[in-house]
Design an enzyme around this catalytic site. Structure first.
Site, PDB file in Angstrom:
ATOM      1  N   ARG A  15      35.190   1.961   6.467  1.00 17.61           N
ATOM      2  CA  ARG A  15      34.817   1.659   7.676  1.00 17.61           C
ATOM      3  C   ARG A  15      34.971   0.058   8.284  1.00 17.61           C
ATOM      4  NH1 ARG A  15      30.425   5.209  10.425  1.00 17.61           N
ATOM      5  NH2 ARG A  15      31.334   7.372   9.842  1.00 17.61           N
ATOM      6  N   ARG A  50      16.009   5.639  14.245  1.00 19.53           N
ATOM      7  CA  ARG A  50      16.431   6.051  13.161  1.00 19.53           C
ATOM      8  C   ARG A  50      15.756   7.169  12.484  1.00 19.53           C
ATOM      9  NH1 ARG A  50      18.085   1.464  10.465  1.00 19.53           N
ATOM     10  NH2 ARG A  50      18.969   3.046   8.825  1.00 19.53           N
ATOM     11  N   LYS A  68      19.772  -7.663   1.321  1.00 18.74           N
ATOM     12  CA  LYS A  68      21.120  -6.888   1.106  1.00 18.74           C
ATOM     13  C   LYS A  68      22.373  -7.726   0.788  1.00 18.74           C
ATOM     14  CE  LYS A  68      19.098  -3.413   3.998  1.00 18.74           C
ATOM     15  NZ  LYS A  68      19.125  -2.629   5.302  1.00 18.74           N
ATOM     16  N   HIS A  76      42.155   0.720   1.483  1.00 20.53           N
ATOM     17  CA  HIS A  76      41.018   0.224   2.107  1.00 20.53           C
ATOM     18  C   HIS A  76      40.643  -0.863   0.892  1.00 20.53           C
ATOM     19  CE1 HIS A  76      40.776   3.525   4.622  1.00 20.53           C
ATOM     20  NE2 HIS A  76      40.889   4.350   3.706  1.00 20.53           N
ATOM     21  N   PRO A  83      23.675   0.548   1.885  1.00 22.06           N
ATOM     22  CA  PRO A  83      23.244   0.270   0.561  1.00 22.06           C
ATOM     23  C   PRO A  83      21.827  -0.545   0.707  1.00 22.06           C
ATOM     24  CG  PRO A  83      25.634  -0.097   0.269  1.00 22.06           C
ATOM     25  CD  PRO A  83      25.181   0.276   1.598  1.00 22.06           C
ATOM     26  N   GLU A  84      20.826  -0.322   0.246  1.00 20.30           N
ATOM     27  CA  GLU A  84      19.728  -1.230   0.453  1.00 20.30           C
ATOM     28  C   GLU A  84      19.435  -1.847  -0.795  1.00 20.30           C
ATOM     29  OE1 GLU A  84      16.089   1.233   1.950  1.00 20.30           O
ATOM     30  OE2 GLU A  84      17.605   2.787   2.727  1.00 20.30           O
TER      31      GLU A  84
END
Ligand SMILES: [Zn+2]
Length: 280
Positions: free
Chosen positions: A118, A269, A64, A98, A8-9
């Site tokens: 993750r 990237r 962020k 999770h 997420p940005e």
């Protein structure tokens, strides 16, 4: 469509922050359920005890990073990284495997869940006395929505680095990631490998304008969702349908209609650009 997790940005994190402000502001924490010894930099000693009875006084964001401020001057820093999510639910039902950390509120009707498949995310408690040291160590640049055109131009002009990795560097400008940098460079007609000091001040100022416009429009659309991002109510964003180059490799450029959008690798990237509109 891509199925690898995408970090997420700024617009996605801002979407989460706005949801939190609506949902948990001034709520009192009744209980902390903690099941995440792996969470990065987690300060576990007394964590749950210190949080109990505290009110959420405000919620801020820099880049962020999310800051959940408590009424005693302490705060919680949350970084979602790849798959971290903050979800509010009605306080009923079982936890997901999770769900690493849950804040239950006094009203008994709601809770805030930190879920991270993750496990790269951060959920860190910082006591009031450690605030200054924490921000010294964070080494974060000016938020992309707050930096002035003059400051943006001055900083980028002073560096001899490729523009894309420079914009991704959180210690320079905070909040941008791979998706929005590709979009901003496309709109500014700047090649992602161009050296920043060689870009004119006028062009950098134009880039600043595109940056603000792109980020604000993405926030209005509740961010971009390819796979895992959702707001605090578990709803996806809509900005993916407005992306012009990102994930559009092979499609005709929406501006010139002459070239196909190309994908190359810049600073490890995946990078999308139009070879006609963005010349090196
Ligand atoms: Zn083009």
């Amino acid at each position: 469509m891509l199925f690898i997790p995408i970090m997420p940005e700024l617009p996605e994190v801002e979407t989460v922050v706005r949801g939190l402000r609506k949902g948990i502001l001034r709520r009192k924490i009744a209980k902390v359920v903690y099941c995440a010894p792996h969470l990065k930099k987690m300060n576990t000693r007394g964590f749950a005890r210190d949080l109990m009875g505290r009110n959420i006084s405000s919620i801020d964001r820099i880049g962020k990073n999310i800051f959940i401020n408590l009424d005693d001057g302490a705060f919680i820093q949350v970084h979602l990284r790849m798959t971290g999510r903050l979800i509010m639910d009605n306080g009923k039902g079982d936890y997901d495997c999770h769900d690493h950390l849950i804040l239950e509120f006094v009203d008994g009707k709601s809770r805030l869940v930190f879920r991270d498949v993750r496990k790269f995310g951060q959920f860190v408690y910082i006591p009031a006395g450690r605030k200054e040291r924490f921000f010294d160590e964070l080494k974060i640049g000016i938020d992309a929505l707050k930096i002035s055109a003059e400051e943006f131009t001055r900083i980028l002009k002073s560096k001899n680095r490729m523009i894309k990795p420079l914009l991704l560097d959180q210690s320079i400008v905070a909040g941008l990631g791979n998706i929005y940098v590709d979009e901003i460079l496309f709109k500014s007609r700047v090649h992602p490998q161009k050296i920043s000091s060689r870009i004119s001040a006028r062009k950098l100022s134009e880039m600043h304008r595109h940056m603000l416009k792109t980020l604000r429009s993405a926030i209005d659309n509740m961010g971009t969702t390819f796979d895992s991002f959702s707001n605090v109510n578990n709803e996806p964003g809509n900005f993916q349908s407005y992306l012009q180059v990102y994930a559009n490799a092979g499609n005709l450029c929406p501006r010139c209609g002459k070239n196909k959008i190309k994908k190359i690798v810049v600073a490890q990237r995946g990078t999308h650009y139009c070879p006609y509109c963005q010349k090196l």
